[in-house]
Design a protein around this motif. Structure first.
Motif, PDB file in Angstrom:
ATOM      1  N   GLY A  16      72.710   6.976 -32.283  1.00  0.00           N
ATOM      2  CA  GLY A  16      73.140   7.499 -33.570  1.00  0.00           C
ATOM      3  C   GLY A  16      74.349   6.757 -34.108  1.00  0.00           C
ATOM      4  O   GLY A  16      74.397   6.395 -35.292  1.00  0.00           O
ATOM      5  N   LEU A  17      75.324   6.497 -33.249  1.00  0.00           N
ATOM      6  CA  LEU A  17      76.542   5.802 -33.671  1.00  0.00           C
ATOM      7  C   LEU A  17      76.285   4.343 -34.044  1.00  0.00           C
ATOM      8  O   LEU A  17      77.034   3.764 -34.837  1.00  0.00           O
ATOM      9  CB  LEU A  17      77.609   5.877 -32.582  1.00  0.00           C
ATOM     10  CG  LEU A  17      78.246   7.250 -32.375  1.00  0.00           C
ATOM     11  CD1 LEU A  17      79.127   7.251 -31.121  1.00  0.00           C
ATOM     12  CD2 LEU A  17      79.041   7.680 -33.599  1.00  0.00           C
ATOM     13  N   GLY A  71      73.688   3.341 -35.657  1.00  0.00           N
ATOM     14  CA  GLY A  71      72.981   3.243 -36.927  1.00  0.00           C
ATOM     15  C   GLY A  71      71.820   4.185 -37.148  1.00  0.00           C
ATOM     16  O   GLY A  71      71.458   4.467 -38.282  1.00  0.00           O
ATOM     17  N   ALA A 114      71.597   7.277 -36.938  1.00  0.00           N
ATOM     18  CA  ALA A 114      71.987   8.531 -37.598  1.00  0.00           C
ATOM     19  C   ALA A 114      72.362   8.322 -39.065  1.00  0.00           C
ATOM     20  O   ALA A 114      72.581   9.297 -39.786  1.00  0.00           O
ATOM     21  CB  ALA A 114      73.153   9.177 -36.857  1.00  0.00           C
ATOM     22  N   ASP A 115      72.413   7.103 -39.517  1.00  0.00           N
ATOM     23  CA  ASP A 115      72.851   6.792 -40.882  1.00  0.00           C
ATOM     24  C   ASP A 115      71.754   7.151 -41.886  1.00  0.00           C
ATOM     25  O   ASP A 115      71.108   6.284 -42.468  1.00  0.00           O
ATOM     26  CB  ASP A 115      73.230   5.314 -40.989  1.00  0.00           C
ATOM     27  CG  ASP A 115      73.720   4.914 -42.371  1.00  0.00           C
ATOM     28  OD1 ASP A 115      74.118   5.798 -43.150  1.00  0.00           O
ATOM     29  OD2 ASP A 115      73.683   3.702 -42.665  1.00  0.00           O
ATOM     30  N   SER A 116      71.570   8.425 -42.140  1.00  0.00           N
ATOM     31  CA  SER A 116      70.510   8.891 -43.036  1.00  0.00           C
ATOM     32  C   SER A 116      70.780   8.546 -44.494  1.00  0.00           C
ATOM     33  O   SER A 116      69.852   8.412 -45.288  1.00  0.00           O
ATOM     34  CB  SER A 116      70.309  10.401 -42.880  1.00  0.00           C
ATOM     35  OG  SER A 116      71.498  11.093 -43.198  1.00  0.00           O
ATOM     36  N   VAL A 138      78.176   5.834 -40.308  1.00  0.00           N
ATOM     37  CA  VAL A 138      77.695   7.052 -39.667  1.00  0.00           C
ATOM     38  C   VAL A 138      78.796   8.095 -39.772  1.00  0.00           C
ATOM     39  O   VAL A 138      79.902   7.898 -39.276  1.00  0.00           O
ATOM     40  CB  VAL A 138      77.317   6.813 -38.185  1.00  0.00           C
ATOM     41  CG1 VAL A 138      76.893   8.115 -37.521  1.00  0.00           C
ATOM     42  CG2 VAL A 138      76.206   5.770 -38.083  1.00  0.00           C
ATOM     43  N   LYS A 139      78.483   9.175 -40.462  1.00  0.00           N
ATOM     44  CA  LYS A 139      79.436  10.263 -40.661  1.00  0.00           C
ATOM     45  C   LYS A 139      79.182  11.378 -39.647  1.00  0.00           C
ATOM     46  O   LYS A 139      78.101  11.468 -39.060  1.00  0.00           O
ATOM     47  CB  LYS A 139      79.327  10.785 -42.093  1.00  0.00           C
ATOM     48  CG  LYS A 139      79.823   9.755 -43.127  1.00  0.00           C
ATOM     49  CD  LYS A 139      79.550  10.163 -44.537  1.00  0.00           C
ATOM     50  CE  LYS A 139      78.175   9.852 -45.029  1.00  0.00           C
ATOM     51  NZ  LYS A 139      77.655   8.535 -44.863  1.00  0.00           N
ATOM     52  N   GLU A 198      76.093  13.434 -40.186  1.00  0.00           N
ATOM     53  CA  GLU A 198      74.861  12.688 -39.898  1.00  0.00           C
ATOM     54  C   GLU A 198      74.599  12.629 -38.397  1.00  0.00           C
ATOM     55  O   GLU A 198      73.460  12.806 -37.949  1.00  0.00           O
ATOM     56  CB  GLU A 198      74.945  11.277 -40.472  1.00  0.00           C
ATOM     57  CG  GLU A 198      74.899  11.229 -41.985  1.00  0.00           C
ATOM     58  CD  GLU A 198      75.102   9.832 -42.538  1.00  0.00           C
ATOM     59  OE1 GLU A 198      74.373   9.475 -43.480  1.00  0.00           O
ATOM     60  OE2 GLU A 198      75.995   9.097 -42.032  1.00  0.00           O
ATOM     61  N   LEU A 199      75.657  12.382 -37.615  1.00  0.00           N
ATOM     62  CA  LEU A 199      75.488  12.346 -36.166  1.00  0.00           C
ATOM     63  C   LEU A 199      75.075  13.715 -35.644  1.00  0.00           C
ATOM     64  O   LEU A 199      74.180  13.818 -34.797  1.00  0.00           O
ATOM     65  CB  LEU A 199      76.768  11.877 -35.469  1.00  0.00           C
ATOM     66  CG  LEU A 199      76.650  11.729 -33.948  1.00  0.00           C
ATOM     67  CD1 LEU A 199      75.636  10.658 -33.566  1.00  0.00           C
ATOM     68  CD2 LEU A 199      78.007  11.413 -33.332  1.00  0.00           C
ATOM     69  N   TYR A 237      71.390  14.237 -36.449  1.00  0.00           N
ATOM     70  CA  TYR A 237      70.582  13.332 -35.649  1.00  0.00           C
ATOM     71  C   TYR A 237      70.461  13.809 -34.201  1.00  0.00           C
ATOM     72  O   TYR A 237      69.368  13.858 -33.633  1.00  0.00           O
ATOM     73  CB  TYR A 237      71.164  11.916 -35.704  1.00  0.00           C
ATOM     74  CG  TYR A 237      70.384  10.906 -34.914  1.00  0.00           C
ATOM     75  CD1 TYR A 237      69.171  10.411 -35.373  1.00  0.00           C
ATOM     76  CD2 TYR A 237      70.849  10.446 -33.686  1.00  0.00           C
ATOM     77  CE1 TYR A 237      68.450   9.486 -34.644  1.00  0.00           C
ATOM     78  CE2 TYR A 237      70.134   9.521 -32.954  1.00  0.00           C
ATOM     79  CZ  TYR A 237      68.933   9.052 -33.435  1.00  0.00           C
ATOM     80  OH  TYR A 237      68.203   8.139 -32.698  1.00  0.00           O
ATOM     81  N   VAL A 250      78.016   0.813 -39.278  1.00  0.00           N
ATOM     82  CA  VAL A 250      76.809   0.217 -38.693  1.00  0.00           C
ATOM     83  C   VAL A 250      76.974  -1.296 -38.665  1.00  0.00           C
ATOM     84  O   VAL A 250      77.387  -1.908 -39.655  1.00  0.00           O
ATOM     85  CB  VAL A 250      75.555   0.625 -39.493  1.00  0.00           C
ATOM     86  CG1 VAL A 250      74.314  -0.057 -38.934  1.00  0.00           C
ATOM     87  CG2 VAL A 250      75.387   2.143 -39.489  1.00  0.00           C
TER      88      VAL A 250
END
Length: 160
Positions: free
Chosen positions: A100-101, A103, A105-107, A113-114, A117-118, A121, A155
């Motif tokens: 996730g960290l 990339g 999780a970067d929806s 990545v906020k 978002e994490l 995810y 990312v």
């Protein structure tokens, strides 16, 4: 006691001497200054904060969660195993957090990545992965408190 991965053995004396007591963990949580903070627990039953077990620790974590700019993620629900990845030296939860960290999780696709978002995810992906790989559902716990979704990583900026 919180048993760290470097514990020599699980005898009573070794635990008292080497493990992190509930009081020590509560003290460490209390010392975390306000601001954007990410707290991760990748242990079995680490999501016990949602239950009535460990009331003192639960209260300390709840106080932590109520401060602005806090993201708390725990690997597994109350009385659940935190499953290990068959493909690496870490748990499924940690693998998903790292993915996730970096990339996944970067929806919003803004290359940042906020925290929110994490959180989303991890809560969606860990159960999917554990059901697919082990036919067992692992339900992580997570909470976010803050005025806005603070950034965790960019990312493509290297290792998180």
């Amino acid at each position: 006691y919180f048993l760290t991965n470097d514990l020599d053995n699980c005898g009573d004396e070794a635990v008292r001497r080497q493990a992190l007591s509930g009081d020590e963990l509560r003290g460490l949580l209390a010392k975390i200054p306000s601001g954007a903070t990410l707290l991760l627990f990748d242990t079995c039953s680490s999501g016990t904060y949602g239950s009535t077990a460990h009331l003192d620790l639960k209260a300390a974590v709840r106080r932590f969660e109520q401060l602005d700019g806090r993201l708390l993620l725990a690997a597994a629900g109350d009385r659940q195993m935190a499953l290990e990845s068959p493909f690496g030296q870490r748990g499924i939860f940690t693998t998903v957090v790292i993915d996730g960290l970096t990339g996944k999780a970067d929806s919003s696709r803004d290359r940042v990545v906020k925290a929110t978002e994490l959180l989303t995810y991890v809560l969606e992906t860990v159960p999917e992965v554990t059901e697919r790989q082990f036919r067992v559902r692992q339900d992580p716990y997570g909470s976010f408190q803050g005025g806005g979704a603070f950034p965790l990583t960019r990312v493509g900026a290297g290792r998180p």
